[in-house]
Design an enzyme around this catalytic site. Structure first.
Site, mmCIF file in Angstrom:
data_model
loop_
_atom_site.group_PDB
_atom_site.id
_atom_site.type_symbol
_atom_site.label_atom_id
_atom_site.label_comp_id
_atom_site.label_asym_id
_atom_site.label_seq_id
_atom_site.Cartn_x
_atom_site.Cartn_y
_atom_site.Cartn_z
ATOM 1 N N LYS A 112 -10.799 -7.169 -7.816
ATOM 2 C CA LYS A 112 -12.122 -7.220 -8.459
ATOM 3 C C LYS A 112 -11.931 -7.710 -9.893
ATOM 4 O O LYS A 112 -10.964 -7.295 -10.565
ATOM 5 C CB LYS A 112 -12.695 -5.798 -8.439
ATOM 6 C CG LYS A 112 -14.127 -5.617 -8.870
ATOM 7 C CD LYS A 112 -14.533 -4.163 -8.620
ATOM 8 C CE LYS A 112 -15.999 -3.904 -8.925
ATOM 9 N NZ LYS A 112 -16.411 -2.526 -8.567
ATOM 10 N N SER A 168 -20.393 -2.430 -5.845
ATOM 11 C CA SER A 168 -20.177 -3.563 -6.722
ATOM 12 C C SER A 168 -18.880 -4.306 -6.448
ATOM 13 O O SER A 168 -18.698 -5.399 -6.957
ATOM 14 C CB SER A 168 -20.184 -3.110 -8.182
ATOM 15 O OG SER A 168 -19.092 -2.243 -8.457
ATOM 16 N N SER A 207 -18.796 2.104 -4.962
ATOM 17 C CA SER A 207 -18.495 0.666 -4.938
ATOM 18 C C SER A 207 -17.267 0.287 -4.129
ATOM 19 O O SER A 207 -17.033 -0.904 -3.904
ATOM 20 C CB SER A 207 -18.363 0.138 -6.371
ATOM 21 O OG SER A 207 -19.616 0.151 -7.011
#
Lengths: 479, 69
Positions: free
Chosen positions: A82, A158, A182
């Site tokens: 990420k 996310s 997330s």
């Protein structure tokens, strides 16, 4: 494995082949980079592809093997992170427009270094919701990350790029973060596994914070064993993260194939049943699988979770807004419109609400630990729905419309609020989009949750499946 | 949340913390403040004991390399 399709190979399988010298890390890396170049335009999971550095890292793995050194348990396994992880040479954008003006990171995040020390090869950084305040995978700056199983649908967020890239065969392991869900919402929507460890287990050093009180890091994978391999490679205290526990590593891989024993499994009713939606059937499917394995099922009262979720909401809203206050004052117009209003609101909340939220957080932990007196694990849907269409703004639950963004993680928020470890497992029903189920354990009992996930996967109760995405160039040629 | 309808609280709080709020952002901000108020109401229904004072974050001093008696 040379000449065969590596696309759906597990990390464990790739590492075994590389360690045995049947394929080089260089070839594995070259093939995954080629696949990323061809397939990623269909789903928009990657924001940075570190091809040159990846091939250099792969050569180092091959050189270690040639020299007779142990290349590590993840030898030659491609992974991606990420884009809130520091990657040397890249600005840590954390899904934002504002951060990309920051100077490039000078060194990698601690967890990247630990993965590399185990032989894994970093291939790039992944799309995410702005500053991690997201459950959808939509991003105004980098574009929406799309679901590999149906590109008209959300990937979840996310850690959107993580779920999508791992599901699409672009990274057998990816690393994401979880503050309210997330790691679990994208795993649920993209049909892969994830591990949210106990709060404080894995160091966050070298990552861009969202909510310090609640932030966790963890892996995604297409198999529980791969989660365990990555988790074991990343454990251990690091002084750079004040919340990182001073616990010795407790490896999960050695016990992964052990019998799960006479498990006592709790199924929350009440508030969870009311808002469980389509996830309830998936959770029941997992529970039936556990019962066939000899587990004892019982209903548990966890209605205190509603207050735990509310506490997580207020701590998140207030603490994240305080963290970004200077950016909100100076560059509010540069925020993603879908996160800006919520951040702004968070800066205006009465302090008494947030102080009470911290007290309720502790109260909810006590209630949850009482439930664990009678059970070893909880089985809870990860999301109340499978992936909604991109752009959907409302979600109807229990007959009432709710704003989608703050609502889709309501079943995951209570457990990150109190830092319990959770393995999310994917359930596929014929003809339907996947949906995930949370296996929630006591603090520090990640190894048990992983062992149960492995047993469920071995019995075929849960498992990832290849999506039917179309290579964009081929699709264009076909037209 | 009728007490928020006129936006007086939002205007005052935004002014107090120095946040510029464009008119087009205010309806969204008001919706999220109202959502947070709903969450606060859920917390108000929890019967906390006065002895329940556990708070986070916990402030802890680091170990020092040169600790002496």
């Amino acid at each position: 494995m040379t000449g065969t399709d590596l696309t759906w190979a597990t990390a464990a399988g790739i590492a075994a082949e590389v360690r045995a010298g049947r394929i080089t890390a260089f070839e594995v890396t070259g093939r995954i980079l080629d696949r990323i170049a061809r397939m990623d335009p269909a789903i928009n999971a990657f924001t940075d592809i570190t091809a040159s550095a990846a091939l250099t890292e792969a050569e180092a793995v091959d050189a270690a093997i040639a020299a007779g050194r142990d290349p590590g348990p993840l030898a030659g396994v491609p992974f991606a992170v990420k884009n809130l992880f520091d990657v040397a040479g890249l600005p840590t954008r954390a899904g934002s427009k504002i951060n990309r003006d920051r100077p490039p990171a000078t060194e990698d995040a601690v967890l990247i270094r630990r993965m590399r020390a185990a032989g894994a090869v970093l291939v790039g950084a992944l799309n995410m919701g702005e500053y991690a305040y997201d459950f959808t995978g939509e991003n105004a700056h980098d574009g929406a990350c799309l679901n590999p199983h149906d590109t008209s649908r959300m990937s979840g967020g996310s850690s959107s790029g993580c779920g999508a890239a791992t599901a699409a065969g672009l990274a057998p392991i990816s690393l994401g973060s979880d503050t309210n869900g997330s790691l679990r919402v994208p795993a649920s929507m993209c049909g892969v596994f994830s591990l949210k460890p106990t709060y404080g287990r894995l160091p966050r050093t070298g990552t861009f914070s969202f909510v310090d009180s609640l932030d966790h890091l963890g892996p995604f994978a297409r198999a529980p064993r791969d989660l365990a391999l990555a988790y074991d490679a990343m454990q251990g205290h690091d002084a750079g993260d004040h919340a990182c526990a001073r616990r010795p590593p407790e490896p999960a891989v050695p016990g992964l194939d052990r019998d799960t024993g006479p498990l006592r499994v709790g199924l929350p009713g009440g508030w969870f049943a009311r808002f469980g939606g389509d996830g309830t059937e998936a959770a029941d499917h997992v529970a039936r699988g556990l019962r066939r394995m000899g587990a004892t099922l019982s209903r548990v009262d966890l209605d205190a979770a509603e207050a735990g979720r509310a506490a997580a909401y207020l701590v998140t809203n207030s603490e994240s807004a305080a963290f970004h206050l200077d950016r909100l004052r100076s560059w509010a117009e540069d925020f993603d419109p879908d996160t800006r209003d919520r951040f702004l609101a968070g800066a205006l909340l009465p302090a008494a609400w947030v102080a009470r939220a911290q007290r309720v957080r502790a109260w909810w932990l006590d209630r949850a630990l009482e439930a664990f007196d009678a059970v070893d694990l909880l089985i809870v849907p990860a999301t109340p729905v499978s992936a909604p269409p991109v752009g959907q703004k409302e979600l109807t639950l229990d007959g009432t419309p709710h704003p989608l963004r703050p609502t889709i993680g309501l079943l995951s928020q209570p457990f990150s609020c109190i830092g319990l470890p959770v393995v999310t497992v994917p359930v596929f029903e014929a003809g339907a989009m996947p949906i995930g189920v949370q296996i929630v354990a006591r603090p520090w009992a990640e190894a048990l949750a992983l062992r149960v996930a492995e047993a469920l996967a071995r019995d075929g109760v849960v498992g990832a499946r290849p999506p039917q995405i179309v290579e964009p160039q081929r699709a264009a040629r076909a037209v | 949340m009728s007490r928020l309808d006129n936006g007086a609280y939002i205007d005052a709080a935004a002014d107090l913390v120095g946040l510029p709020l464009r008119p087009e952002w205010r309806p969204g901000v008001a919706r999220f403040v109202a959502l947070a108020a709903g969450m606060a109401e859920v917390l108000d229904r929890v019967d906390l004991d006065d002895a329940e004072l556990v708070q986070a974050p916990v402030y802890t001093l680091p170990d020092m390399a040169d600790d002496r008696d």
